[in-house]
Motif scaffolding. Structure first.
Motif, PDB file in Angstrom:
ATOM      1  N   PRO A   1     -13.279  -6.961 -21.570  1.00 20.56           N
ATOM      2  CA  PRO A   1     -13.744  -6.030 -20.400  1.00 20.56           C
ATOM      3  C   PRO A   1     -14.171  -6.743 -19.175  1.00 20.56           C
ATOM      4  CG  PRO A   1     -14.738  -5.608 -22.660  1.00 20.56           C
ATOM      5  CD  PRO A   1     -13.673  -6.801 -22.713  1.00 20.56           C
ATOM      6  N   ASP A   2     -14.213  -8.341 -19.282  1.00 22.05           N
ATOM      7  CA  ASP A   2     -14.612  -9.044 -18.175  1.00 22.05           C
ATOM      8  C   ASP A   2     -13.571  -8.971 -17.248  1.00 22.05           C
ATOM      9  OD1 ASP A   2     -16.978  -9.504 -19.169  1.00 22.05           O
ATOM     10  OD2 ASP A   2     -16.689 -11.474 -19.961  1.00 22.05           O
ATOM     11  N   THR A   3     -12.313  -8.854 -17.495  1.00 20.93           N
ATOM     12  CA  THR A   3     -11.185  -9.212 -16.732  1.00 20.93           C
ATOM     13  C   THR A   3     -10.691  -7.740 -16.081  1.00 20.93           C
ATOM     14  OG1 THR A   3      -9.647  -8.764 -18.507  1.00 20.93           O
ATOM     15  CG2 THR A   3     -10.638 -10.970 -18.092  1.00 20.93           C
ATOM     16  N   VAL A   4     -11.648  -6.825 -16.265  1.00 19.33           N
ATOM     17  CA  VAL A   4     -11.062  -5.289 -15.673  1.00 19.33           C
ATOM     18  C   VAL A   4     -11.705  -5.242 -14.364  1.00 19.33           C
ATOM     19  CG1 VAL A   4     -11.483  -3.037 -15.897  1.00 19.33           C
ATOM     20  CG2 VAL A   4     -11.020  -4.169 -17.963  1.00 19.33           C
ATOM     21  N   ARG A   5     -11.071  -4.983 -13.164  1.00 23.24           N
ATOM     22  CA  ARG A   5     -11.597  -4.701 -12.139  1.00 23.24           C
ATOM     23  C   ARG A   5     -11.508  -3.191 -11.767  1.00 23.24           C
ATOM     24  NH1 ARG A   5     -14.036  -8.651  -9.146  1.00 23.24           N
ATOM     25  NH2 ARG A   5     -14.720  -7.891  -6.864  1.00 23.24           N
ATOM     26  N   TRP A   6     -12.561  -2.716 -11.307  1.00 23.57           N
ATOM     27  CA  TRP A   6     -12.733  -1.124 -11.095  1.00 23.57           C
ATOM     28  C   TRP A   6     -12.571  -0.987  -9.876  1.00 23.57           C
ATOM     29  CZ3 TRP A   6     -12.625   1.590 -15.466  1.00 23.57           C
ATOM     30  CH2 TRP A   6     -12.926   1.064 -16.669  1.00 23.57           C
ATOM     31  N   ILE A   7     -11.665  -0.194  -9.349  1.00 24.48           N
ATOM     32  CA  ILE A   7     -11.144   0.107  -7.855  1.00 24.48           C
ATOM     33  C   ILE A   7     -11.657   1.656  -7.674  1.00 24.48           C
ATOM     34  CG2 ILE A   7      -9.291   0.404  -6.222  1.00 24.48           C
ATOM     35  CD1 ILE A   7      -8.039  -1.928  -7.478  1.00 24.48           C
ATOM     36  N   PRO A   8     -12.233   1.899  -6.767  1.00 26.20           N
ATOM     37  CA  PRO A   8     -12.823   3.596  -6.586  1.00 26.20           C
ATOM     38  C   PRO A   8     -11.735   4.058  -6.152  1.00 26.20           C
ATOM     39  CG  PRO A   8     -13.775   1.986  -4.887  1.00 26.20           C
ATOM     40  CD  PRO A   8     -13.178   0.961  -5.920  1.00 26.20           C
ATOM     41  N   ALA A   9     -11.695   5.341  -6.476  1.00 30.57           N
ATOM     42  CA  ALA A   9     -10.461   6.147  -6.228  1.00 30.57           C
ATOM     43  C   ALA A   9     -10.326   6.399  -4.918  1.00 30.57           C
ATOM     44  CB  ALA A   9     -10.636   7.514  -6.850  1.00 30.57           C
ATOM     45  N   ASN A  10     -11.151   6.110  -4.048  1.00 32.52           N
ATOM     46  CA  ASN A  10     -11.192   6.518  -2.427  1.00 32.52           C
ATOM     47  C   ASN A  10     -11.207   5.182  -1.627  1.00 32.52           C
ATOM     48  OD1 ASN A  10     -13.769   5.814  -2.854  1.00 32.52           O
ATOM     49  ND2 ASN A  10     -14.786   7.387  -1.762  1.00 32.52           N
ATOM     50  N   HIS A  11     -10.857   4.099  -2.394  1.00 34.76           N
ATOM     51  CA  HIS A  11     -10.866   2.800  -1.814  1.00 34.76           C
ATOM     52  C   HIS A  11      -9.659   2.796  -0.692  1.00 34.76           C
ATOM     53  CE1 HIS A  11     -10.279  -1.515  -1.004  1.00 34.76           C
ATOM     54  NE2 HIS A  11     -11.262  -1.619  -1.718  1.00 34.76           N
ATOM     55  N   PRO A  12     -10.004   2.368   0.452  1.00 37.15           N
ATOM     56  CA  PRO A  12      -9.297   2.315   1.592  1.00 37.15           C
ATOM     57  C   PRO A  12      -7.922   1.905   1.637  1.00 37.15           C
ATOM     58  CG  PRO A  12     -11.085   1.226   2.210  1.00 37.15           C
ATOM     59  CD  PRO A  12     -11.480   1.752   0.951  1.00 37.15           C
ATOM     60  N   PHE A  13      -7.911   0.788   0.961  1.00 40.80           N
ATOM     61  CA  PHE A  13      -6.725   0.036   0.945  1.00 40.80           C
ATOM     62  C   PHE A  13      -6.070  -0.277  -0.279  1.00 40.80           C
ATOM     63  CE2 PHE A  13      -9.762  -2.266   4.284  1.00 40.80           C
ATOM     64  CZ  PHE A  13      -9.149  -1.218   5.245  1.00 40.80           C
TER      65      PHE A  13
ATOM     66  N   ASP B   1      -4.306 -10.289   3.711  1.00 39.60           N
ATOM     67  CA  ASP B   1      -5.366  -9.331   4.077  1.00 39.60           C
ATOM     68  C   ASP B   1      -4.770  -7.652   4.165  1.00 39.60           C
ATOM     69  OD1 ASP B   1      -7.788  -8.340   4.759  1.00 39.60           O
ATOM     70  OD2 ASP B   1      -7.826  -9.644   6.397  1.00 39.60           O
ATOM     71  N   VAL B   2      -5.307  -7.128   2.707  1.00 32.17           N
ATOM     72  CA  VAL B   2      -4.620  -5.839   2.721  1.00 32.17           C
ATOM     73  C   VAL B   2      -5.006  -4.689   3.875  1.00 32.17           C
ATOM     74  CG1 VAL B   2      -4.280  -3.826   1.037  1.00 32.17           C
ATOM     75  CG2 VAL B   2      -4.517  -6.088   0.188  1.00 32.17           C
ATOM     76  N   GLY B   3      -5.962  -4.601   4.076  1.00 29.22           N
ATOM     77  CA  GLY B   3      -6.575  -3.395   5.240  1.00 29.22           C
ATOM     78  C   GLY B   3      -6.515  -3.838   6.364  1.00 29.22           C
ATOM     79  N   LEU B   4      -6.946  -5.152   6.659  1.00 29.31           N
ATOM     80  CA  LEU B   4      -7.301  -5.616   8.131  1.00 29.31           C
ATOM     81  C   LEU B   4      -6.210  -6.812   8.224  1.00 29.31           C
ATOM     82  CD1 LEU B   4     -11.068  -5.558   7.526  1.00 29.31           C
ATOM     83  CD2 LEU B   4      -9.578  -3.789   8.565  1.00 29.31           C
ATOM     84  N   ARG B   5      -5.075  -6.866   8.356  1.00 35.79           N
ATOM     85  CA  ARG B   5      -4.160  -7.848   8.819  1.00 35.79           C
ATOM     86  C   ARG B   5      -4.249  -8.250  10.233  1.00 35.79           C
ATOM     87  NH1 ARG B   5       1.682  -4.743   8.693  1.00 35.79           N
ATOM     88  NH2 ARG B   5       1.916  -4.926  10.839  1.00 35.79           N
TER      89      ARG B   5
ATOM     90  N   ILE C   1       1.818  -8.211   3.836  1.00 31.04           N
ATOM     91  CA  ILE C   1       1.466  -7.567   2.510  1.00 31.04           C
ATOM     92  C   ILE C   1       1.585  -6.060   2.617  1.00 31.04           C
ATOM     93  CG2 ILE C   1      -0.853  -7.341   1.905  1.00 31.04           C
ATOM     94  CD1 ILE C   1      -0.186  -9.050  -0.463  1.00 31.04           C
ATOM     95  N   SER C   2       0.992  -5.576   3.584  1.00 26.72           N
ATOM     96  CA  SER C   2       0.857  -3.899   3.780  1.00 26.72           C
ATOM     97  C   SER C   2       0.830  -3.589   4.962  1.00 26.72           C
ATOM     98  CB  SER C   2      -0.065  -3.669   2.920  1.00 26.72           C
ATOM     99  OG  SER C   2      -1.284  -3.468   3.273  1.00 26.72           O
ATOM    100  N   LYS C   3       1.234  -2.396   5.238  1.00 27.52           N
ATOM    101  CA  LYS C   3       0.705  -1.808   6.539  1.00 27.52           C
ATOM    102  C   LYS C   3      -0.547  -1.493   6.786  1.00 27.52           C
ATOM    103  CE  LYS C   3       5.404  -0.890   8.192  1.00 27.52           C
ATOM    104  NZ  LYS C   3       6.518   0.197   8.174  1.00 27.52           N
ATOM    105  N   PRO C   4      -1.111  -1.642   7.964  1.00 24.84           N
ATOM    106  CA  PRO C   4      -2.576  -1.225   8.163  1.00 24.84           C
ATOM    107  C   PRO C   4      -3.117   0.271   7.335  1.00 24.84           C
ATOM    108  CG  PRO C   4      -1.850  -2.096  10.157  1.00 24.84           C
ATOM    109  CD  PRO C   4      -0.579  -2.007   9.398  1.00 24.84           C
ATOM    110  N   ARG C   5      -2.101   1.129   7.656  1.00 25.86           N
ATOM    111  CA  ARG C   5      -2.607   2.507   7.030  1.00 25.86           C
ATOM    112  C   ARG C   5      -2.243   2.677   5.623  1.00 25.86           C
ATOM    113  NH1 ARG C   5      -2.148   3.040  12.237  1.00 25.86           N
ATOM    114  NH2 ARG C   5       0.229   3.368  12.117  1.00 25.86           N
TER     115      ARG C   5
END
Lengths: 348, 336
Positions: free
Chosen positions: A238-250, B106-110, B154-158
């Motif tokens: 469980p320590d090696t799990v990274r939780w990413i929110p579903a609405n993460h922008p990138f 830098d994934v989002g802010l290259r 690594i990725s495009k900004p959007r």
């Protein structure tokens, strides 16, 4: 102070010029002002020196002559007879000033000559500059289309074009801009001298810092990325799990291709990329299927169906459109599928 | 330590050699090469042009370690100059003759493409490579100024990077670059995003060594210490730091921590000290890295020195402390 001196300097030539140019010097001046008369000889000498400045003197003469009439001069004489005794000291001052006159005239003469030389120099310099500019322009225009020409015309940016010029120095530690001092205690960089201090960090200190950090930061690199709501697989720490929110922008945990396929895509060196190939293949297959099913003939716009698309108010143009439709039908059936179908097929 | 790389055919007469007198000292000023440096004099104007071009670089740093050297440039805090460092160190390495691939992780802010002036040439990124829209060689953008420098975004900004593979994607990339036809690059420099988020983890995964960029202020130092701890936990032992935006005048007035103070707090070897320079902003806006400026600037020279030390896996042995008033000659009063 300076203004006073200049005024005096300007007023000085008047007196001797008047006196010198008028050959009929009234005798009363000589009689009543022994000091002035005694200095007359000097004035003559002064006049002799300043002969070359005739243009100045003449102008002054004229003004002096026009202003001096016998009557007025006699009146003045009467006045001056009365005042002579009073203004004896100023006269002496004047005498002193006059005595300092010849060097000034000499200086003026010198300055005149040097001005002329400076003028010639400046004119020559301008001439040389003009010739040089002309030559440069001429040489520049001699090669139209060169890189320099393109830069001048704004087609290229000089600082961005091609491989930039290598800098002239050899290495960043020893070049004209970086010089280490003789006893290694100073360094001169870009014209500024900096004092150097030795680095005091030892291996032991580094090890102590590493230990401190290893105690402070207990961390395992996450190996699995899950989005909120997913369940942790049974064999994962469980320590090696990274939780990413579903609405993460990138970042997203969802991916439409599997891992092996992605790896193969990265390793691919030649040929058509996987997805392009897949899309091409899909299109090809679809086309082949259409051919095999003989759908192409059925895709032709039939006159009956075409009527449905016609607008009611265009009924007056029906015969013409009919004709066009017939033409279109013939053309499409003979060569290729109609436009709507081809557009549809281009979409993946 | 040092090796001279010159062609035997262009070897000039032995009289051309002269050793620069370097007296032995208790510490060495910037790096630890052998102290008497055999050097070529600058070729005279009568010498043929070919010889001159060969002699342009008469001393080269010796590449230490195994290639490719995968270096991640990280900081923790944002805005301390990671991307600037990546661009300038990368191009310095390319100028020194090494083949370099810079990966903007830098994934989002290259921004690395902007700094290098390559923003108009980035058509494909790693995301497209993973999806199979293009091959890896199509996604690599070669710099026209120094053709041994390549940029990979690594990725495009959007677009969103699928994190399902984690850092595996970058490990594959490094493997794919190793087995390239034109040869393995000498350096793979990864520009890490700020923070210790998923992007950070992705960026540090393939790295063997790290360059920590920090500024001499406490916020940056705390983040740097944290990031160093994470890197060490991850098994990256070779961590060096670059102290950026150093102002000797403020250090002298005790308004800013000195580089030695920073080193005492973090306990890391120094790769370089970059002085504050207004040219950095100018070069950033122009998309023309500082190290290509002619005439060179103070910060540009410092970046080049850092790149040199990176190649030799060396660290600074002395740091610039404060500015000394320059000794003026007798005629300096008259403007001489």
């Amino acid at each position: 102070m300076t203004s006073i001196w200049t005024i005096q300097f300007q007023s000085l030539p008047f007196q001797p010029s008047i006196l010198g140019s008028k050959h009929h010097i009234p005798s009363y001046v000589v009689e009543l002002r022994p000091e002035v008369s005694s200095s007359y000889g000097r004035l003559n000498w002064t006049r002799r020196l300043s002969l070359r400045q005739m243009f100045v003197l003449r102008a002054i003469d004229r003004s002096a002559n026009s202003g001096c009439e016998d009557q007025s001069s006699q009146d003045e004489t009467v006045k001056s007879e009365a005042e002579t005794t009073i203004i004896q000291d100023p006269v002496r001052k004047l005498q002193g000033m006059i005595s300092s006159f010849p060097p000034i005239v000499f200086g003026m003469r010198q300055r005149m000559g040097s001005h002329f030389a400076i003028g010639i120099c400046i004119a020559t310099a301008f001439l040389v500059m003009a010739v040089r500019v002309y030559m440069v322009r001429k040489s520049r225009y001699s090669r139209p289309g060169s890189v320099a020409d393109l830069v001048r015309r704004g087609q290229l940016r000089s600082d961005r074009r091609g491989i930039s010029r290598p800098l002239k120095y050899d290495d960043p530690f020893d070049n004209p801009l970086v010089k280490v001092g003789k006893n290694n205690s100073t360094v001169e960089m870009c014209g500024k001298v900096y004092r150097l201090a030795p680095v005091t960090l030892t291996e032991e200190e580094q090890a102590i810092h590493q230990k401190r950090r290893s105690r402070a930061y207990q961390w395992k690199r996450p190996t699995i990325f899950l989005k909120e709501g997913d369940s942790i697989p049974p064999d994962v720490d469980p320590d090696t799990v990274r939780w990413i929110p579903a609405n993460h922008p990138f970042a997203t945990t969802a991916s439409d291709i599997d891992e092996d396929l992605a790896q193969n895509n990265v390793y691919q060196k030649h040929g058509v990329p996987f997805r392009i190939q897949a899309e091409h293949d899909a299109l090809q297959r679809k086309l082949e299927a259409l051919h095999s099913d003989q759908k192409l003939n059925k895709l032709v716009i039939e006159p009956g169906n075409a009527k449905d698309f016609e607008r009611a108010f265009k009924s007056y143009s029906k015969p013409i459109e009919r004709g066009e439709e017939n033409f279109l039908n013939d053309h499409a059936s003979s060569s290729k599928p109609p436009l709507s179908e081809s557009e549809e097929m281009q979409k993946p | 330590m040092l090796s001279l790389r010159f062609l035997p055919t262009t070897n000039p007469n032995s009289s051309f050699f002269h050793t620069a007198p370097h007296p032995p000292t208790s510490f060495k000023p910037f790096h630890n090469p052998i102290s008497p440096k055999p050097r070529f004099p600058k070729p005279s104007s009568s010498s043929p042009l070919t010889v001159r071009s060969v002699l342009q670089w008469n001393r080269k740093p010796e590449l230490a370690g195994e290639t490719p050297r995968v270096v991640v440039i990280t900081s923790g805090k944002g805005g301390v100059g990671k991307t600037t460092t990546t661009a300038n160190v990368g191009l310095s390495l390319a100028r020194l003759g090494f083949s370099v691939v810079a990966i903007d992780a830098d994934v989002g802010l290259r921004n690395l493409d902007l700094l290098l002036g390559l923003e108009n040439r980035v058509n494909y990124t790693v995301v497209e490579v993973l999806n199979g829209d293009c091959r890896l060689d199509q996604a690599l953008v070669r710099d026209k100024r120094w053709s041994n420098f390549e940029l990979l975004c690594i990725s495009k900004p959007r677009s969103k990077l699928p994190m399902g593979f984690g850092g595996k994607a970058l490990v594959w990339l490094v493997d794919a670059l190793k087995s390239r036809e034109e040869g393995c690059p000498d350096f793979i420099i990864i520009d890490c995003p700020a923070g210790i988020d998923a992007g950070f983890i992705t960026a540090i995964t393939p790295a063997n060594e790290a360059v920590l960029v920090t500024t001499p202020d406490i916020t940056s130092l705390r983040d740097a210490d944290r990031v160093t701890g994470l890197l060490e936990c991850d098994g990256i032992r070779d961590i060096k730091m670059i102290v950026n935006r150093v102002r000797t005048d403020m250090i002298k007035g005790e308004d800013m921590m000195s580089v030695l103070d920073v080193q005492e707090m973090l306990g890391l070897a120094l790769l370089g000290v970059i002085p504050e320079d207004s040219e950095v902003i100018r070069s950033t806006n122009r998309g023309y890295p500082l190290v290509l400026n002619n005439p060179p600037t103070l910060a540009g020279l410092a970046f080049e020195q850092a790149a040199w030390r990176l190649v030799e896996q060396d660290s600074m042995k002395a740091v610039m402390v404060e500015e000394e008033p320059k000794k003026r000659g007798f005629f300096s009063f008259f403007g001489g």
